[in-house]
Design a protein around this motif. Structure first.
Motif, PDB file in Angstrom:
ATOM      1  N   ILE A   3     -11.777  70.858-153.064  1.00 43.36           N
ATOM      2  CA  ILE A   3     -13.044  70.832-153.787  1.00 43.36           C
ATOM      3  C   ILE A   3     -13.830  69.594-153.379  1.00 43.36           C
ATOM      4  CG2 ILE A   3     -14.133  70.647-156.052  1.00 43.36           C
ATOM      5  CD1 ILE A   3     -11.868  72.249-157.210  1.00 43.36           C
ATOM      6  N   SER A   4     -15.112  69.790-153.108  1.00 42.11           N
ATOM      7  CA  SER A   4     -15.989  68.692-152.697  1.00 42.11           C
ATOM      8  C   SER A   4     -17.290  68.738-153.490  1.00 42.11           C
ATOM      9  CB  SER A   4     -16.311  68.785-151.204  1.00 42.11           C
ATOM     10  OG  SER A   4     -15.181  68.536-150.399  1.00 42.11           O
ATOM     11  N   LEU A   5     -17.971  67.602-153.489  1.00 45.81           N
ATOM     12  CA  LEU A   5     -19.302  67.506-154.076  1.00 45.81           C
ATOM     13  C   LEU A   5     -20.284  67.128-152.984  1.00 45.81           C
ATOM     14  CD1 LEU A   5     -21.195  67.410-156.577  1.00 45.81           C
ATOM     15  CD2 LEU A   5     -20.617  64.971-156.758  1.00 45.81           C
ATOM     16  N   SER A   6     -21.368  67.882-152.871  1.00 46.30           N
ATOM     17  CA  SER A   6     -22.438  67.519-151.952  1.00 46.30           C
ATOM     18  C   SER A   6     -23.242  66.358-152.540  1.00 46.30           C
ATOM     19  CB  SER A   6     -23.367  68.720-151.731  1.00 46.30           C
ATOM     20  OG  SER A   6     -24.556  68.326-151.082  1.00 46.30           O
ATOM     21  N   ASN A   7     -23.786  65.520-151.661  1.00 41.50           N
ATOM     22  CA  ASN A   7     -24.614  64.408-152.139  1.00 41.50           C
ATOM     23  C   ASN A   7     -26.075  64.817-152.331  1.00 41.50           C
ATOM     24  OD1 ASN A   7     -25.442  64.517-149.373  1.00 41.50           O
ATOM     25  ND2 ASN A   7     -26.029  62.355-149.474  1.00 41.50           N
ATOM     26  N   LEU A   8     -26.351  66.133-152.374  1.00 48.10           N
ATOM     27  CA  LEU A   8     -27.724  66.622-152.471  1.00 48.10           C
ATOM     28  C   LEU A   8     -28.465  66.021-153.668  1.00 48.10           C
ATOM     29  CD1 LEU A   8     -29.920  68.536-151.379  1.00 48.10           C
ATOM     30  CD2 LEU A   8     -28.953  70.335-152.827  1.00 48.10           C
ATOM     31  N   PRO A  22     -13.509  60.978-158.302  1.00 49.45           N
ATOM     32  CA  PRO A  22     -12.047  60.819-158.290  1.00 49.45           C
ATOM     33  C   PRO A  22     -11.502  60.996-156.877  1.00 49.45           C
ATOM     34  CG  PRO A  22     -12.676  62.949-159.208  1.00 49.45           C
ATOM     35  CD  PRO A  22     -13.950  62.175-159.021  1.00 49.45           C
ATOM     36  N   ASP A  23     -10.347  60.420-156.611  1.00 53.77           N
ATOM     37  CA  ASP A  23      -9.759  60.470-155.271  1.00 53.77           C
ATOM     38  C   ASP A  23      -9.502  61.895-154.804  1.00 53.77           C
ATOM     39  OD1 ASP A  23      -9.812  57.726-155.172  1.00 53.77           O
ATOM     40  OD2 ASP A  23      -7.728  57.486-155.831  1.00 53.77           O
ATOM     41  N   SER A  24      -9.272  62.793-155.757  1.00 51.89           N
ATOM     42  CA  SER A  24      -8.949  64.177-155.405  1.00 51.89           C
ATOM     43  C   SER A  24     -10.164  64.985-154.970  1.00 51.89           C
ATOM     44  CB  SER A  24      -8.291  64.880-156.601  1.00 51.89           C
ATOM     45  OG  SER A  24      -9.178  64.888-157.716  1.00 51.89           O
ATOM     46  N   LEU A  25     -11.357  64.450-155.178  1.00 55.15           N
ATOM     47  CA  LEU A  25     -12.581  65.199-154.899  1.00 55.15           C
ATOM     48  C   LEU A  25     -13.167  64.763-153.563  1.00 55.15           C
ATOM     49  CD1 LEU A  25     -14.418  67.311-156.290  1.00 55.15           C
ATOM     50  CD2 LEU A  25     -15.799  65.417-157.124  1.00 55.15           C
ATOM     51  N   GLY A  26     -13.462  65.755-152.711  1.00 52.47           N
ATOM     52  CA  GLY A  26     -14.067  65.466-151.422  1.00 52.47           C
ATOM     53  C   GLY A  26     -15.564  65.244-151.533  1.00 52.47           C
ATOM     54  N   LEU A 187     -13.812  82.430-143.376  1.00 48.69           N
ATOM     55  CA  LEU A 187     -14.545  81.724-144.422  1.00 48.69           C
ATOM     56  C   LEU A 187     -13.848  80.393-144.699  1.00 48.69           C
ATOM     57  CD1 LEU A 187     -16.867  81.719-146.441  1.00 48.69           C
ATOM     58  CD2 LEU A 187     -15.370  82.897-148.063  1.00 48.69           C
ATOM     59  N   ILE A 188     -14.380  79.332-144.113  1.00 52.54           N
ATOM     60  CA  ILE A 188     -13.759  78.016-144.222  1.00 52.54           C
ATOM     61  C   ILE A 188     -14.265  77.259-145.442  1.00 52.54           C
ATOM     62  CG2 ILE A 188     -13.330  75.845-143.009  1.00 52.54           C
ATOM     63  CD1 ILE A 188     -12.136  78.345-141.675  1.00 52.54           C
ATOM     64  N   ALA A 189     -15.512  77.504-145.841  1.00 55.05           N
ATOM     65  CA  ALA A 189     -16.077  76.786-146.987  1.00 55.05           C
ATOM     66  C   ALA A 189     -17.163  77.621-147.648  1.00 55.05           C
ATOM     67  CB  ALA A 189     -16.633  75.428-146.555  1.00 55.05           C
ATOM     68  N   CYS A 190     -17.438  77.275-148.904  1.00 60.79           N
ATOM     69  CA  CYS A 190     -18.541  77.884-149.657  1.00 60.79           C
ATOM     70  C   CYS A 190     -19.385  76.774-150.278  1.00 60.79           C
ATOM     71  CB  CYS A 190     -18.017  78.761-150.794  1.00 60.79           C
ATOM     72  SG  CYS A 190     -17.238  80.299-150.289  1.00 60.79           S
ATOM     73  N   HIS A 191     -20.686  76.958-150.245  1.00 55.33           N
ATOM     74  CA  HIS A 191     -21.581  76.129-151.058  1.00 55.33           C
ATOM     75  C   HIS A 191     -21.766  76.832-152.393  1.00 55.33           C
ATOM     76  CE1 HIS A 191     -23.641  73.764-147.551  1.00 55.33           C
ATOM     77  NE2 HIS A 191     -22.495  73.237-147.925  1.00 55.33           N
ATOM     78  N   THR A 226     -10.239  78.352-148.746  1.00 59.32           N
ATOM     79  CA  THR A 226     -11.634  77.959-148.597  1.00 59.32           C
ATOM     80  C   THR A 226     -11.931  76.667-149.367  1.00 59.32           C
ATOM     81  OG1 THR A 226     -12.407  80.224-148.306  1.00 59.32           O
ATOM     82  CG2 THR A 226     -14.003  78.657-149.129  1.00 59.32           C
ATOM     83  N   THR A 227     -12.695  75.775-148.719  1.00 56.19           N
ATOM     84  CA  THR A 227     -13.159  74.569-149.395  1.00 56.19           C
ATOM     85  C   THR A 227     -14.376  74.909-150.244  1.00 56.19           C
ATOM     86  OG1 THR A 227     -12.360  73.098-147.630  1.00 56.19           O
ATOM     87  CG2 THR A 227     -14.104  72.255-149.061  1.00 56.19           C
ATOM     88  N   LEU A 228     -14.355  74.517-151.493  1.00 58.34           N
ATOM     89  CA  LEU A 228     -15.450  74.785-152.411  1.00 58.34           C
ATOM     90  C   LEU A 228     -16.309  73.532-152.525  1.00 58.34           C
ATOM     91  CD1 LEU A 228     -13.447  76.637-155.228  1.00 58.34           C
ATOM     92  CD2 LEU A 228     -14.546  77.608-153.197  1.00 58.34           C
ATOM     93  N   VAL A 229     -17.554  73.624-152.031  1.00 58.44           N
ATOM     94  CA  VAL A 229     -18.467  72.486-152.033  1.00 58.44           C
ATOM     95  C   VAL A 229     -19.543  72.729-153.090  1.00 58.44           C
ATOM     96  CG1 VAL A 229     -20.034  71.052-150.676  1.00 58.44           C
ATOM     97  CG2 VAL A 229     -18.068  72.156-149.554  1.00 58.44           C
TER      98      VAL A 229
END
Length: 261
Positions: A3-8, A22-26, A187-191, A226-229
């Motif tokens: 799981i990641s957060l975009s800097n948008l 948190p360290d666990s969040l991309g 499908l490697i990632a989703c926005h 899949t990475t969830l962004v």
């Protein structure tokens, strides 16, 4: 699942808020809103004790338009992106096929495909995967690759991965569960962001009309790695983190139900 957060939501001088991640969040960053030295400084401030474990880079989408025949600087821009991404061990680079476009769609699609092939050749030098995002909106007449053409593009470029922007797909009335099933391991990632099917609002999940339970069930079944962004706009860090926590819990419930079945 990553799981990641975009800097948008944090474009400008708001990056100090990202120290709360948190360290666990991309993290996914829009590289074109800075430069190499700027982002070096930002990432060192966000991660003072270790390198980010799940970093991805959003390629240029304002200063670069692969569909524009007059855009002669796209390779130079992307070379900067690849160099930075390699330095920070980025997981992937997100590429837009087009922004606005003019001319015959077939000709423009061929131009975009050729330029994507050039970027794929460049990516081999840095050993970083390119993910092609579905962009363009039917209501704005900027949809160059509808689902059929998008899938054909991926088939012609087997070394590229897919990034499904759920909000874009929803506005364009794509059948999300079917698309996820067809993409599968590609499908490697989703926005992830919500809307009401009309405009690209980038709302937190649950504030629009997308059926997220159905979507998460499809991801769990067909593309569980899949990475969830989370690509929200105009939210503060507390709102973003709270939404991610609620969504992660919902996703895990869907995953557990599918495992039991």
């Amino acid at each position: 699942m990553l799981i990641s957060l975009s800097n948008l939501s944090f474009i400008g001088f708001n990056y100090t808020a990202l120290k709360q991640l948190p360290d666990s969040l991309g993290l996914e960053i829009f590289y074109e809103f800075g430069n190499h030295s700027h982002w070096d400084k930002v990432l060192k401030e966000i991660y003072p004790h270790q390198s980010p474990q799940n970093l991805s880079i959003h390629g240029p989408c304002i200063g670069v338009n692969l569909a524009d025949e007059n855009d002669s600087h796209y390779l130079a821009h992307y070379k900067d992106v690849f160099e930075f991404a390699a330095k920070w061990n980025s997981k992937f680079i997100v590429v837009h096929t087009n922004e606005e476009f003019t001319g015959d769609k077939t000709v423009v699609r061929q131009r975009v495909q050729h330029r994507l092939q050039e970027l794929l050749l460049l990516s081999k030098n840095y050993e970083i995967q390119i993910l092609i995002e579905n962009v363009g909106l039917q209501p704005k007449d900027t949809l160059l690759f509808d689902w059929k053409e998008y899938l054909e593009l991926l088939l012609m470029l087997p070394e590229a991965g897919a990034l499904l922007d759920v909000g874009h797909a929803y506005i364009n009335q794509w059948d999300l569960p079917d698309i996820i099933a067809q993409l599968g391991k590609r499908l490697i990632a989703c926005h992830l962001h919500d809307n009401h099917g009309v405009s690209d609002d980038h709302l937190p999940i649950g504030q629009g009309t997308i059926n997220w339970n159905v979507l998460f069930a499809a991801i769990c079944s067909s593309a569980p790695k899949t990475t969830l962004v989370f690509e929200y706009a105009n939210v503060d860090i507390q709102t973003a983190l709270a939404s991610i926590q609620v969504t992660e819990n919902s996703y895990l419930v869907q995953a557990a139900e599918i495992t039991q079945d």
